[in-house]
Every structure is written in structure tokens, then in C-alpha cells.
Design a protein around this motif. Structure first.
Motif, PDB file in Angstrom:
ATOM      1  N   VAL A 357       0.856  -1.179   0.000  1.00 20.11           N
ATOM      2  CA  VAL A 357       0.000   0.000   0.000  1.00 20.11           C
ATOM      3  C   VAL A 357       0.892   1.229   0.000  1.00 20.11           C
ATOM      4  CG1 VAL A 357      -0.200   0.244   2.520  1.00 20.11           C
ATOM      5  CG2 VAL A 357      -2.052   1.038   1.041  1.00 20.11           C
ATOM      6  N   SER A 358       0.439   2.280  -0.711  1.00 23.44           N
ATOM      7  CA  SER A 358       1.231   3.509  -0.804  1.00 23.44           C
ATOM      8  C   SER A 358       0.293   4.664  -1.116  1.00 23.44           C
ATOM      9  CB  SER A 358       2.284   3.395  -1.905  1.00 23.44           C
ATOM     10  OG  SER A 358       1.683   3.482  -3.190  1.00 23.44           O
ATOM     11  N   PRO A 359       0.748   5.909  -0.898  1.00 22.74           N
ATOM     12  CA  PRO A 359      -0.074   7.059  -1.282  1.00 22.74           C
ATOM     13  C   PRO A 359      -0.385   7.072  -2.773  1.00 22.74           C
ATOM     14  CG  PRO A 359       1.710   7.747   0.173  1.00 22.74           C
ATOM     15  CD  PRO A 359       1.986   6.323  -0.206  1.00 22.74           C
ATOM     16  N   GLU A 360       0.570   6.616  -3.593  1.00 24.22           N
ATOM     17  CA  GLU A 360       0.344   6.600  -5.033  1.00 24.22           C
ATOM     18  C   GLU A 360      -0.709   5.560  -5.420  1.00 24.22           C
ATOM     19  OE1 GLU A 360       4.005   8.602  -4.116  1.00 24.22           O
ATOM     20  OE2 GLU A 360       3.399   6.545  -3.637  1.00 24.22           O
ATOM     21  N   LEU A 361      -0.664   4.393  -4.769  1.00 26.37           N
ATOM     22  CA  LEU A 361      -1.687   3.379  -5.032  1.00 26.37           C
ATOM     23  C   LEU A 361      -3.061   3.916  -4.639  1.00 26.37           C
ATOM     24  CD1 LEU A 361      -2.215   0.418  -5.925  1.00 26.37           C
ATOM     25  CD2 LEU A 361      -2.083  -0.197  -3.511  1.00 26.37           C
ATOM     26  N   TYR A 362      -3.130   4.585  -3.500  1.00 26.09           N
ATOM     27  CA  TYR A 362      -4.390   5.210  -3.070  1.00 26.09           C
ATOM     28  C   TYR A 362      -4.851   6.234  -4.097  1.00 26.09           C
ATOM     29  CZ  TYR A 362      -7.437   8.375  -0.454  1.00 26.09           C
ATOM     30  OH  TYR A 362      -8.483   9.178  -0.064  1.00 26.09           O
ATOM     31  N   GLN A 363      -3.899   6.974  -4.646  1.00 24.32           N
ATOM     32  CA  GLN A 363      -4.225   8.021  -5.615  1.00 24.32           C
ATOM     33  C   GLN A 363      -4.916   7.449  -6.854  1.00 24.32           C
ATOM     34  OE1 GLN A 363      -4.723  11.581  -6.502  1.00 24.32           O
ATOM     35  NE2 GLN A 363      -2.907  11.623  -5.225  1.00 24.32           N
ATOM     36  N   TYR A 364      -4.462   6.301  -7.314  1.00 22.49           N
ATOM     37  CA  TYR A 364      -4.932   5.756  -8.586  1.00 22.49           C
ATOM     38  C   TYR A 364      -5.924   4.601  -8.435  1.00 22.49           C
ATOM     39  CZ  TYR A 364      -1.249   8.547 -10.711  1.00 22.49           C
ATOM     40  OH  TYR A 364      -0.467   9.598 -11.119  1.00 22.49           O
ATOM     41  N   PHE A 440       4.530  -1.200   3.547  1.00 24.89           N
ATOM     42  CA  PHE A 440       3.623  -0.138   3.977  1.00 24.89           C
ATOM     43  C   PHE A 440       4.315   1.206   3.752  1.00 24.89           C
ATOM     44  CE2 PHE A 440       1.578  -3.113   7.343  1.00 24.89           C
ATOM     45  CZ  PHE A 440       0.769  -3.669   6.363  1.00 24.89           C
ATOM     46  N   ASP A 441       3.925   1.878   2.683  1.00 23.41           N
ATOM     47  CA  ASP A 441       4.511   3.169   2.329  1.00 23.41           C
ATOM     48  C   ASP A 441       3.588   4.278   2.846  1.00 23.41           C
ATOM     49  OD1 ASP A 441       5.729   5.352   1.191  1.00 23.41           O
ATOM     50  OD2 ASP A 441       5.606   4.657  -0.875  1.00 23.41           O
ATOM     51  N   GLU A 442       4.001   4.941   3.902  1.00 23.00           N
ATOM     52  CA  GLU A 442       3.221   6.000   4.552  1.00 23.00           C
ATOM     53  C   GLU A 442       1.776   5.557   4.802  1.00 23.00           C
ATOM     54  OE1 GLU A 442       4.031  10.111   3.398  1.00 23.00           O
ATOM     55  OE2 GLU A 442       5.326   9.328   1.810  1.00 23.00           O
ATOM     56  N   PRO A 443       1.601   4.452   5.524  1.00 22.73           N
ATOM     57  CA  PRO A 443       0.259   3.878   5.684  1.00 22.73           C
ATOM     58  C   PRO A 443      -0.665   4.698   6.560  1.00 22.73           C
ATOM     59  CG  PRO A 443       1.813   2.732   7.098  1.00 22.73           C
ATOM     60  CD  PRO A 443       2.628   3.661   6.232  1.00 22.73           C
ATOM     61  N   CYS A 463       3.324  -8.909  13.272  1.00 19.23           N
ATOM     62  CA  CYS A 463       4.754  -9.233  13.245  1.00 19.23           C
ATOM     63  C   CYS A 463       5.135 -10.184  14.377  1.00 19.23           C
ATOM     64  CB  CYS A 463       5.589  -7.949  13.336  1.00 19.23           C
ATOM     65  SG  CYS A 463       5.557  -6.928  11.844  1.00 19.23           S
ATOM     66  N   ARG A 464       4.464 -10.039  15.508  1.00 19.76           N
ATOM     67  CA  ARG A 464       4.789 -10.868  16.675  1.00 19.76           C
ATOM     68  C   ARG A 464       4.322 -12.310  16.493  1.00 19.76           C
ATOM     69  NH1 ARG A 464       2.690  -7.716  19.898  1.00 19.76           N
ATOM     70  NH2 ARG A 464       0.656  -8.706  20.230  1.00 19.76           N
ATOM     71  N   ILE A 465       3.183 -12.510  15.836  1.00 20.18           N
ATOM     72  CA  ILE A 465       2.602 -13.860  15.759  1.00 20.18           C
ATOM     73  C   ILE A 465       2.853 -14.527  14.416  1.00 20.18           C
ATOM     74  CG2 ILE A 465       0.835 -13.319  17.456  1.00 20.18           C
ATOM     75  CD1 ILE A 465      -1.140 -12.778  15.290  1.00 20.18           C
ATOM     76  N   SER A 466       3.572 -13.867  13.508  1.00 22.69           N
ATOM     77  CA  SER A 466       3.868 -14.483  12.215  1.00 22.69           C
ATOM     78  C   SER A 466       5.300 -14.174  11.817  1.00 22.69           C
ATOM     79  CB  SER A 466       2.909 -13.967  11.132  1.00 22.69           C
ATOM     80  OG  SER A 466       3.261 -12.651  10.736  1.00 22.69           O
ATOM     81  N   ASN A 467       5.738 -14.796  10.739  1.00 27.24           N
ATOM     82  CA  ASN A 467       7.102 -14.601  10.255  1.00 27.24           C
ATOM     83  C   ASN A 467       7.156 -13.580   9.117  1.00 27.24           C
ATOM     84  OD1 ASN A 467       9.888 -15.288  10.374  1.00 27.24           O
ATOM     85  ND2 ASN A 467       9.669 -16.456   8.471  1.00 27.24           N
ATOM     86  N   VAL A 468       6.154 -12.740   9.015  1.00 29.21           N
ATOM     87  CA  VAL A 468       6.081 -11.786   7.914  1.00 29.21           C
ATOM     88  C   VAL A 468       7.270 -10.815   7.958  1.00 29.21           C
ATOM     89  CG1 VAL A 468       4.693 -10.053   9.147  1.00 29.21           C
ATOM     90  CG2 VAL A 468       4.496 -10.270   6.655  1.00 29.21           C
ATOM     91  N   THR A 469       7.749 -10.460   6.778  1.00 31.51           N
ATOM     92  CA  THR A 469       8.805  -9.459   6.631  1.00 31.51           C
ATOM     93  C   THR A 469       8.144  -8.112   6.343  1.00 31.51           C
ATOM     94  OG1 THR A 469      10.233 -11.179   5.713  1.00 31.51           O
ATOM     95  CG2 THR A 469      10.933  -8.894   5.388  1.00 31.51           C
ATOM     96  N   LEU A 470       8.723  -7.035   6.865  1.00 30.91           N
ATOM     97  CA  LEU A 470       8.076  -5.732   6.783  1.00 30.91           C
ATOM     98  C   LEU A 470       9.039  -4.653   6.305  1.00 30.91           C
ATOM     99  CD1 LEU A 470       5.624  -3.811   7.499  1.00 30.91           C
ATOM    100  CD2 LEU A 470       6.649  -3.603   9.778  1.00 30.91           C
ATOM    101  N   ILE A 471       8.574  -3.823   5.358  1.00 29.17           N
ATOM    102  CA  ILE A 471       9.244  -2.563   5.001  1.00 29.17           C
ATOM    103  C   ILE A 471       8.245  -1.457   5.286  1.00 29.17           C
ATOM    104  CG2 ILE A 471      10.332  -1.183   3.187  1.00 29.17           C
ATOM    105  CD1 ILE A 471      10.925  -3.776   1.690  1.00 29.17           C
TER     106      ILE A 471
END
Length: 496
Positions: A357-364, A440-443, A463-471
Motif C-alpha cells: 500500500v502507498s499514497p500513489e496506489l491510493y491516488q490511482y 507499507f509506504d506511509e500507511p 509481526c509478533r505472531i507471524s514470520n512476515v517481513t516488513l518494510i
């Protein structure tokens, strides 16, 4: 000039199934500069649209008293000539003005040639001939720090750069009243400080400012503050007596960890990679402009990163290489999910592993789907649902809406709910398929204090209950989740 510029009397505005304003009253006096604040969904942005004449009234009236000083010869004058609005979304068209620009277009050099450059876009703004033109194109370009971007396609601008362009376009109209929808969001620290001074210059040029903003971000130019609640004015006061803490409280956050555990079940087992991202000496250039220079970044499974840097530093371009949107990835040494780019994988293979998700995705993002359909589309990485809904997936979409406290909007069209709830729908869309990587770009743009803190807590719980990677990308230190332990910071396309 008359003291009262405009007055809204007994204004009623209804959306489908929602009475937004009921007998709302508001006045703007000359040389007064208002901040409109309140919780998300209170009607701040809608009030600006009403004052701009962009949304019709279901009752009441708006009188533009300033016309009495202008229309001395009795000729009809459109009050909208004297009002400029810079909203949270732009409406850029292609060069022939026949179609909207689209999201991936900003990363494709051939497609982006169909977009205007900054200076040409500003030259198309209709100037108010009834008022002296203090804000020329050159003055606006200089004031909004767009000089170095004057020949850049508007589709390639970052979120912060786009905001500066929209405000420049509003100033070139030389309005009497300037309406700004959250002008400080998406801006880095230095730009926010500069805007604080810029608003004072705008006011000094004879423009009256009304802006929707957070109670924590009231620029020095503001003289008065109105607080909206449930479509009504809760309080109206001068800035000197306004206490932001009374309206910027952070209520206790409650997270249903059991529900999130069920929603993220199987995440760790489903994603077994040695490297999520491995990029070496990445270089991105458009013409003579270097966007990224010598970037090295390795992300291991389960790591949580903050990606930081000022507007225009190259963050969005870097993310576009990871998310499969930028064709220049093929010319660089980039490995995603243990597979080198250009080795036969498709863009959809990459996107299937990422929640984005990002501001640009929200925009379009198109807004004619229901919120449930929007979230379910996250399974297919499409901008909207273009196939029959699957009940099990729609049910899961509803559970994610409950986790983010927006389930009351499930059957509403995305375009008919508050902007903050729209953004949370797109966040649910990113989460629904339990991806290996979340970007998550400026979520938290446009979210009020409670929504920000609640989403931050949800992110930490996932993040605590899964192995997900986050940016995680933000310009606000307090928004960074506690689970983030690593930082990559960019400036002018380089790692600092």
C-alpha cells in the motif's frame, strides 16, 4: 472589502445512507485563517469541498459576500474563480486530456511521455482575471521548490512533490480563499517547517486560508480552529485558547490477538525463503537524472525495516523495484524471494508474495467497488475485483475489516466512505492474503490519532505472531512500529 467573505447557513449534506451535515453554520472573516480538525470521518474534507462548490447542498445556503465588492457593474461572476482547492487526490490527465494517468505509468519511461511536465501543467491553470496576479508561475515554482522539477513529467513526482505541485497550481489562480486538505501530510520534517513559513507568505499576499489538518499540526498562520464531530461543529475558538491535547488523545488500544492469530495462520509455513530481497549496486536513471545510485540492500525473512529519507530521496523508486512495477529492475542485479529478476518469473509471481500500500496506489485506485470487493481483490493483486466474489474470501475480508475497525463500511462503495477508511481498506487489502512481505509506504496518512495507534498495534501484533517481513516508510518517527529493528535511509538516491 467586507469583513465577512463567506457564510454557510444551515448547511445540509447527505451521502447515500449518511446524513453528513445537518444545519451546519460557518463564517470566514477577512484576514482570518482557519484550521478544521476533528476525528477521521467527522467531515473535514467534505466541508472544504462544500465551501469550494464541488459538492451540492441538500439544504441551506452559502453566500459569497466578497462578490459585493467585485461585481460592481452587475455582471454575473462565478465565485469559484476566487476560491482554489488543493485536495488529497489529483486528477491528472494525459497530454491529449482524454484519459486519466495510471499507477504503473510513472515507472515506465515510454508510457510516462504521455504526461505533461510540471511547467506545462502549471501553464494550463486558469488565472483569475478579476484579481492582480501576485502569484505568477515562476513565483509559485520558486516558492514550492519546484524549479529542479519544472521539466519532469507529473506522473513521476513523489507524493510530497505532487502535493507541492497542487498547492502551486492553486496559488497561480491567485484566489481570495485557499482551501487545503491536510497539506502537511506526506511531507518530510524540513518541508513541513518550510511550509509553515510559506503559509505566512501566502496570507501576506492577501489570501485567506482554510485547511483541514491534525490538531497536532497547526501552522503559525492559523488564527482560529473549528473542531468537527459527527458532521457538527463541536467547538470554535481562536488558536490562542485551543488546547490540542484535548482533541489529540490516544485512547486505550485493544487488539484481538486471537482473531489476528487465526487471520495469519500458516504464514510462517507458507513462506520459506533464504532471502526476501538481495540487491547489489542498483542504479536507476531517467535521462540525465540519477534516481538511485549504488544501492545495496539485503532483507532476510522475518526482518522488519524502516525505509526513511526526505521527499524525492528515491524511496518510491526503490520500492517499485521490489514490487515488480519498475522495468529497470531487469537491468540491475536484484534477487527477490530467492529468484533473480529476469530469470523467467512474472510480475504476478512477485506480487503474489507481497502486500503493498502507498499514497500513489491510493491516488490511482478505482473507487466503484464495495469495500469488501476492494479488500478481496488483494488475493488477485488487481485494482478492484473483476471476477465473481468467493464467499470464503469475502468472509475473510470482513474479518480483516473488523480487525481494523472498519467493518461498518463493508457494503459501502469505497468512494462513499471517509478517506481515512478508504486507506484502511487498502491496508486490509494488503494483509488479506498473508504475504511473505508487507510494504507499507506511509500507511498512516489521513488517519486520526486512534486509527494510527490502532493500526500500529495491529502491525506489531501481526509481526509478533507471524514470520512476515516488513518494510515501513514514514516521515513521522512516532508512527514506526515497535517491531521495526532495522533502518535504511536514503538521500538524493544514495544510502546514508
Amino acid at each position: 472589502m467586507k469583513s465577512t467573505l463567506l457564510s454557510a447557513s444551515n448547511v445540509n449534506v447527505r451521502f447515500p445512507g449518511n446524513q453528513l451535515f445537518n444545519s451546519l453554520n460557518f463564517q470566514l472573516q477577512n484576514n482570518k485563517h482557519w484550521a478544521i480538525t476533528g476525528k477521521s470521518g467527522a467531515g473535514k474534507s467534505i466541508l472544504l469541498q462544500v465551501l469550494a462548490g464541488n459538492i451540492g447542498l441538500n439544504g441551506g445556503s452559502i453566500e459569497y459576500h466578497f462578490l459585493e465588492n467585485i461585481n460592481k457593474e452587475g455582471q454575473p461572476v462565478n465565485p469559484q474563480q476566487f476560491i482554489a482547492f488543493a485536495g488529497s487526490k489529483h486528477h491528472f490527465k494525459n497530454l491529449s486530456n482524454t484519459a486519466d494517468l495510471y499507477y504503473q505509468q510513472r515507472f515506465n519511461s515510454s508510457d510516462s511521455e504521455d504526461a505533461l511536465v510540471v511547467r506545462d501543467y502549471l501553464q494550463m491553470v486558469k488565472i483569475n482575471r478579476h484579481k492582480p496576479s501576485y502569484w505568477t508561475i515562476d513565483k509559485a515554482i520558486d516558492a514550492l521548490n519546484l524549479t529542479h522539477l519544472a521539466d519532469k513529467q507529473i506522473i513521476k513526482l513523489s507524493n510530497g512533490e505532487t502535493k507541492r505541485l497542487m498547492i502551486a497550481a492553486a496559488l497561480i489562480k491567485n484566489p481570495l480563499i485557499l482551501l487545503l486538505d491536510n497539506p502537511m501530510t506526506g511531507l518530510d520534517v524540513n518541508t513541513r517547517a518550510y511550509f509553515n513559513k510559506l503559509f505566512i507568505d501566502i496570507a501576506a499576499s492577501g489570501i485567506n486560508i482554510i485547511m483541514a489538518t491534525s490538531p497536532r499540526e497547526l501552522p503559525d498562520v492559523i488564527t482560529d480552529v473549528v473542531v468537527l464531530e459527527n458532521g457538527e461543529i463541536k467547538t470554535s475558538s481562536d488558536k490562542a485558547t485551543f488546547i490540542a491535547e484535548d482533541y489529540a488523545t490516544e485512547p486505550e488500544i485493544t487488539i484481538d490477538t486471537d482473531a489476528l492469530t487465526k487471520l495469519t495462520a500458516g504464514n510462517a509455513a507458507a513462506h520459506t525463503y533464504s532471502k526476501i530481497v538481495d540487491m547489489r549496486n542498483v542504479h536507476i536513471q531517467y535521462g540525465d537524472k540519477v534516481i538511485l545510485d549504488g544501492i545495496n540492500w539485503q532483507i532476510n525473512p522475518g526482518e522488519r525495516w524502516a525505509l526513511l529519507g526526505p521527499n524525492g530521496a528515491g524511496k518510491s523508486t526503490l520500492l517499485s523495484l521490489i514490487n515488480g512495477d519498475n522495468p529497470q529492475a531487469y537491468a540491475n542485479d536484484i534477487v527477490l524471494f530467492d529468484r533473480k529478476r529476469g530469470s523467467g518469473e512474472s510480475i504476478w509471481d512477485i506480487k503474489s508474495k507481497i502486500g503493498f500500500v502507498s499514497p500513489e496506489l491510493y491516488q490511482y485506485f478505482p473507487t466503484d467497488n464495495s469495500c469488501l470487493q476492494v479488500i478481496e481483490s488483494g488475493y488477485y493483486d488487481t485494482l478492484g475485483l473483476f471476477r465473481p466474489s468467493v464467499k470464503s474470501r469475502a468472509d475473510l475480508a470482513l474479518e480483516w475489516m473488523k480487525a481494523l475497525e472498519i467493518d461498518k463500511y463493508a457494503r459501502h462503495l469505497l468512494k462513499n466512505i471517509p478517506a481515512s477508511a478508504q486507506r484502511l481498506c487498502l491496508l486490509a487489502r494488503a494483509l488479506i492474503k498473508n504475504p511473505a512481505l508487507l510494504i507499507f509506504d506511509e500507511p498512516c496518512q489521513g488517519l486520526d490519532d486512534h486509527q494510527q495507534q490502532h493500526f500500529k498495534a495491529v502491525t506489531d501484533a501481526v509481526c509478533r505472531i507471524s514470520n512476515v517481513t516488513l518494510i515501513y516508510v514514514t516521515h513521522y518517527q512516532h508512527e514506526i512500529p515497535d517491531s521495526v529493528s532495522k533502518v535504511l535511509k536514503l538521500e538524493k538516491g544514495k544510502t546514508i
